[in-house]
Design an enzyme around this catalytic site. Structure first.
Site, PDB file in Angstrom:
ATOM      1  N   PRO A   2      37.814  74.274 -23.338  1.00  0.00           N
ATOM      2  CA  PRO A   2      39.077  74.914 -22.986  1.00  0.00           C
ATOM      3  C   PRO A   2      38.910  76.028 -21.957  1.00  0.00           C
ATOM      4  O   PRO A   2      38.339  77.078 -22.262  1.00  0.00           O
ATOM      5  CB  PRO A   2      39.607  75.452 -24.324  1.00  0.00           C
ATOM      6  CG  PRO A   2      38.467  75.402 -25.271  1.00  0.00           C
ATOM      7  CD  PRO A   2      37.410  74.535 -24.712  1.00  0.00           C
ATOM      8  N   GLU A   3      39.382  75.766 -20.751  1.00  0.00           N
ATOM      9  CA  GLU A   3      39.490  76.800 -19.719  1.00  0.00           C
ATOM     10  C   GLU A   3      40.983  77.045 -19.511  1.00  0.00           C
ATOM     11  O   GLU A   3      41.786  76.604 -20.331  1.00  0.00           O
ATOM     12  CB  GLU A   3      38.793  76.329 -18.437  1.00  0.00           C
ATOM     13  CG  GLU A   3      37.316  75.991 -18.656  1.00  0.00           C
ATOM     14  CD  GLU A   3      36.608  75.476 -17.410  1.00  0.00           C
ATOM     15  OE1 GLU A   3      36.986  75.870 -16.302  1.00  0.00           O
ATOM     16  OE2 GLU A   3      35.680  74.670 -17.552  1.00  0.00           O
ATOM     17  N   LYS A  59      41.536  82.740 -20.885  1.00  0.00           N
ATOM     18  CA  LYS A  59      41.363  81.718 -21.920  1.00  0.00           C
ATOM     19  C   LYS A  59      41.755  82.228 -23.305  1.00  0.00           C
ATOM     20  O   LYS A  59      41.505  81.542 -24.306  1.00  0.00           O
ATOM     21  CB  LYS A  59      39.900  81.265 -21.943  1.00  0.00           C
ATOM     22  CG  LYS A  59      39.351  80.832 -20.583  1.00  0.00           C
ATOM     23  CD  LYS A  59      37.856  80.581 -20.632  1.00  0.00           C
ATOM     24  CE  LYS A  59      37.297  80.377 -19.240  1.00  0.00           C
ATOM     25  NZ  LYS A  59      35.820  80.276 -19.248  1.00  0.00           N
ATOM     26  N   ARG A 135      31.763  73.681 -33.566  1.00  0.00           N
ATOM     27  CA  ARG A 135      30.598  74.566 -33.501  1.00  0.00           C
ATOM     28  C   ARG A 135      30.846  75.955 -34.066  1.00  0.00           C
ATOM     29  O   ARG A 135      29.956  76.804 -34.025  1.00  0.00           O
ATOM     30  CB  ARG A 135      30.093  74.617 -32.058  1.00  0.00           C
ATOM     31  CG  ARG A 135      29.466  73.278 -31.680  1.00  0.00           C
ATOM     32  CD  ARG A 135      29.025  73.247 -30.261  1.00  0.00           C
ATOM     33  NE  ARG A 135      27.884  74.109 -30.036  1.00  0.00           N
ATOM     34  CZ  ARG A 135      27.263  74.205 -28.868  1.00  0.00           C
ATOM     35  NH1 ARG A 135      27.693  73.485 -27.862  1.00  0.00           N
ATOM     36  NH2 ARG A 135      26.253  74.992 -28.730  1.00  0.00           N
ATOM     37  N   ARG A 288      24.118  77.740 -16.403  1.00  0.00           N
ATOM     38  CA  ARG A 288      24.932  76.550 -16.652  1.00  0.00           C
ATOM     39  C   ARG A 288      24.820  75.586 -15.484  1.00  0.00           C
ATOM     40  O   ARG A 288      24.506  75.988 -14.373  1.00  0.00           O
ATOM     41  CB  ARG A 288      26.393  76.945 -16.841  1.00  0.00           C
ATOM     42  CG  ARG A 288      26.706  77.288 -18.267  1.00  0.00           C
ATOM     43  CD  ARG A 288      27.841  78.249 -18.364  1.00  0.00           C
ATOM     44  NE  ARG A 288      27.495  79.300 -19.316  1.00  0.00           N
ATOM     45  CZ  ARG A 288      28.006  80.506 -19.311  1.00  0.00           C
ATOM     46  NH1 ARG A 288      28.877  80.850 -18.408  1.00  0.00           N
ATOM     47  NH2 ARG A 288      27.639  81.387 -20.197  1.00  0.00           N
TER      48      ARG A 288
END
Length: 298
Positions: A2-3, A59, A135, A288
């Site tokens: 989710p951005e 976000k 998670r 990343r």
DNA sequence: AGTTGTGTTGAAGA
DNA sequence: ATCTTCAACACAAC
């Protein structure tokens, strides 16, 4: 993940589905997600409050409640909020409402990691807001509405990438302070511009034809303008397509978005660039993966 | 079967 | 100050 576009999709859905409902009950099997109070206190303070409005910054999701309280939620990596109109305990024997072509999205494995449930009521109508978070990185905070913007993690946020205040002049000001950093790094820093994460930084820079390792100080105004335009363009397009479900993101009906179908570079290393045909590169940048075309992006 | 990659954020170490 | 590393956690893919 989710951005901004995924969070905006969730916020829009919630505004359609849960406004005017009152929190009747709350259940959790992972109270560690509630950051500023114990489970029992959280339950006591949220019960009986009516949902007024849902908004976001970057976000971060804010659910404004009656009595001057706000429920602040960050989905982090794998969180999604599911709105169901039947008792979750009975969901297995009754057909769900998120059906399409005979498929009930709520049954998808990715929607099965439910750790928190808000029971909502409006007269005789009942809804369940279920928080699936494989998670368990997500964050839940309940605080005074007036104090939310003073929380350190909110206060330090930069301008939202789709807000009217994020003008070309604004991005010039922001980037003027980060001269020696790479544009691929800077785009993801929430303290500068809020909302862009790993998927969209790659897509934005491909669209702008700018190499992610270019130093900010070496971007002339015209190229900075391209980056600015691509931020707005890609994020708006992704909202129209209800986000990217390349991995585990789902909307409040448990359904995937469709932006993964039009990704140009993200997770496409080894494939041919749709523009020039050379192989798409993958590198590690800011711990990343970043994806780009070394020929198209200069 | 063990290792690695996944990516958001915050904290700790250098 | 600024950068890097790790930790939170689960699971798929190798």
């Amino acid at each position: 993940m989710p951005e901004l576009p995924e969070v905006q999709t969730v916020v829009s859905d919630l505004n359609k589905k849960i406004v005017d409902y009152t929190v009747a009950d709350f259940w959790s099997d992972w109270p560690k997600a509630i950051k500023n109070k114990k489970l029992v206190a959280f339950q006591q303070e949220i019960k009986g409050r009516k949902i007024i409005n849902i908004r976001r910054l970057g976000k971060n999701i804010f659910i404004d409640l009656s009595g001057g309280k706000t429920l602040y939620i960050h989905l982090k990596m794998t969180g999604h909020l599911l709105i169901k109109s039947q008792n979750p305990l009975a969901a297995s024997r009754v057909s769900g409402q998120a059906k399409s072509k005979g498929h009930n999205y709520f049954d998808d494995k990715v929607n099965q990691y439910i750790h928190h449930i808000w029971k909502l009521k409006k007269g005789k109508e009942e809804l369940w807001m279920e928080f699936s978070d494989m998670r368990k990185f997500a964050k839940i905070v309940l605080d005074d509405t007036s104090r939310i913007k003073e929380l350190p993690e909110i206060k330090k946020l930069g301008v939202d990438a789709l807000s009217p205040e994020f003008t070309f002049k604004k991005i010039q000001e922001i980037l003027a302070k980060k001269k020696t950093k790479a544009i691929g790094i800077v785009l993801m820093e929430q303290e500068l511009i809020a909302g862009i994460g790993n998927i969209y930084r790659s897509e934005i820079l491909f669209d702008a034809k700018i190499h992610p390792e270019r130093k900010v100080e070496k971007l002339p105004a015209q190229e900075m303008q391209q980056v600015y335009k691509s931020i707005k363009k890609i994020l708006k397009q992704a909202i129209k397509m209800r986000g990217t479900s390349q991995s585990d993101y789902r909307d409040t009906s448990g359904a995937p978005g469709s932006f993964q179908k039009v990704l140009k570079v993200y997770r496409r290393s080894g494939e041919k660039c749709g523009r020039c045909g050379i192989i798409i590169t993958r590198k590690t940048m800011g711990q990343r993966s970043i994806f780009f075309c070394s020929k198209c992006q200069k």
